[in-house]
Design a protein around this motif. Sequence first.
Motif, short mmCIF file in Angstrom:
data_model
loop_
_atom_site.label_atom_id
_atom_site.label_comp_id
_atom_site.label_asym_id
_atom_site.label_seq_id
_atom_site.Cartn_x
_atom_site.Cartn_y
_atom_site.Cartn_z
N LEU A 77 0.84 -1.19 0.00
CA LEU A 77 0.00 0.00 0.00
C LEU A 77 0.88 1.24 0.00
N MET A 78 0.45 2.24 -0.76
CA MET A 78 1.13 3.53 -0.79
C MET A 78 0.14 4.58 -0.29
N ILE A 79 0.55 5.32 0.74
CA ILE A 79 -0.30 6.36 1.31
C ILE A 79 0.48 7.67 1.24
N ASN A 80 -0.08 8.62 0.49
CA ASN A 80 0.56 9.92 0.27
C ASN A 80 2.03 9.78 -0.15
N GLY A 81 2.30 8.87 -1.09
CA GLY A 81 3.64 8.70 -1.63
C GLY A 81 4.57 7.86 -0.77
N ASN A 82 4.06 7.22 0.27
CA ASN A 82 4.86 6.41 1.17
C ASN A 82 4.43 4.95 1.01
N TYR A 83 5.31 4.12 0.40
CA TYR A 83 5.00 2.72 0.09
C TYR A 83 5.46 1.80 1.23
N ASN A 84 4.63 0.82 1.55
CA ASN A 84 4.91 -0.12 2.64
C ASN A 84 4.39 -1.51 2.26
N SER A 85 5.18 -2.54 2.62
CA SER A 85 4.74 -3.91 2.36
C SER A 85 5.49 -4.89 3.26
N LEU A 86 4.98 -6.10 3.29
CA LEU A 86 5.64 -7.20 4.00
C LEU A 86 6.28 -8.09 2.95
N THR A 87 7.56 -8.43 3.15
CA THR A 87 8.29 -9.22 2.16
C THR A 87 8.94 -10.44 2.81
N ILE A 88 9.56 -11.24 1.99
CA ILE A 88 10.30 -12.40 2.48
C ILE A 88 11.46 -11.95 3.37
N LYS A 89 12.01 -10.80 3.07
CA LYS A 89 13.13 -10.28 3.88
C LYS A 89 12.65 -9.59 5.15
N GLY A 90 11.38 -9.21 5.21
CA GLY A 90 10.85 -8.55 6.40
C GLY A 90 9.96 -7.37 6.05
N HIS A 91 10.08 -6.32 6.84
CA HIS A 91 9.23 -5.14 6.69
C HIS A 91 9.86 -4.16 5.71
N GLU A 92 9.07 -3.74 4.75
CA GLU A 92 9.50 -2.72 3.80
C GLU A 92 8.65 -1.48 4.11
N LEU A 93 9.26 -0.54 4.86
CA LEU A 93 8.53 0.62 5.35
C LEU A 93 9.15 1.91 4.83
N ASN A 94 8.29 2.90 4.62
CA ASN A 94 8.73 4.26 4.27
C ASN A 94 9.54 4.34 2.98
N VAL A 95 9.12 3.61 1.95
CA VAL A 95 9.76 3.71 0.65
C VAL A 95 9.06 4.83 -0.12
N SER A 96 9.81 5.79 -0.58
CA SER A 96 9.18 6.91 -1.30
C SER A 96 8.66 6.44 -2.65
N SER A 97 7.62 7.13 -3.11
CA SER A 97 7.06 6.78 -4.43
C SER A 97 8.12 6.97 -5.51
N GLU A 98 8.99 7.97 -5.35
CA GLU A 98 10.06 8.19 -6.34
C GLU A 98 11.00 6.99 -6.41
N ALA A 99 11.40 6.48 -5.25
CA ALA A 99 12.30 5.32 -5.22
C ALA A 99 11.62 4.08 -5.80
N LEU A 100 10.35 3.88 -5.45
CA LEU A 100 9.62 2.73 -5.98
C LEU A 100 9.48 2.83 -7.50
N LEU A 101 9.10 3.99 -8.00
CA LEU A 101 8.93 4.16 -9.44
C LEU A 101 10.25 4.03 -10.19
N LYS A 102 11.34 4.47 -9.59
CA LYS A 102 12.66 4.31 -10.21
C LYS A 102 13.00 2.83 -10.35
N THR A 103 12.75 2.04 -9.31
CA THR A 103 13.01 0.60 -9.36
C THR A 103 12.11 -0.07 -10.39
N ILE A 104 10.84 0.31 -10.41
CA ILE A 104 9.90 -0.25 -11.40
C ILE A 104 10.39 0.03 -12.81
N SER A 105 10.84 1.24 -13.05
CA SER A 105 11.32 1.63 -14.37
C SER A 105 12.61 0.90 -14.74
N GLN A 106 13.58 0.89 -13.84
CA GLN A 106 14.87 0.27 -14.13
C GLN A 106 14.74 -1.23 -14.37
#
Length: 185
Positions: free
Chosen positions: A40-69
């Motif tokens: 879930l992304m709330i006001n540009g702040n992405y958060n999820s649960l992963t195999i590695k653990g908690h993925e908290l406070n990922v900026s929308s810019e960082a997420l979109l950069k990874t998606i693009s790359q």
Amino acid sequence: MIVETVNIKLSTVDLREESLHKDIWLVSLHANRVPPHIGLMINGNYNSLTIKGHELNVSSEALLKTISQKKIESVFIKLKKNPVFSFDHQLEMLQEMISNFGPVRQYEATCLSPIKLFFEHFYAVTNNEEELYFDLMKRMNENEYFEFASSSNFDLHNGFLELPFYTVEQLHQTIKEQRLPYYKD
């Protein structure tokens, strides 16, 4: 190989990155995989649960950069605004819900586990622990909790979100396989 799919009718719009900086979005990464990864992304702040653990406070810019790359097939579904709770409160609660879980582990927790709790708390959607992503999506859509969908590296098929069908067994087998490089269960 023919892959069975589940189709969900949604209004669709072209992705405008700046729109992800506000409001609340259900994010599906690797949308054609079995299973996709959900956060879930709330006001540009992405958060999820992963195999590695908690993925908290990922900026929308960082997420979109990874998606693009990495050319990750991604779907962003804008949720209707909760009429009572602020986005800040919802973000705080989401992060607490995610933090209450350990890493994704077969038969214990999936990336969808904290999302279901969030939807139960803020959208009155009954939490069915056995329910898979595409079933939850159908229920959310039937209850008209979605405004529209946008995508990156993914075709929304003229107003339909096409999700891969999978079973509970396939889900847990995939989790087991993905955990192997990180953990010896």
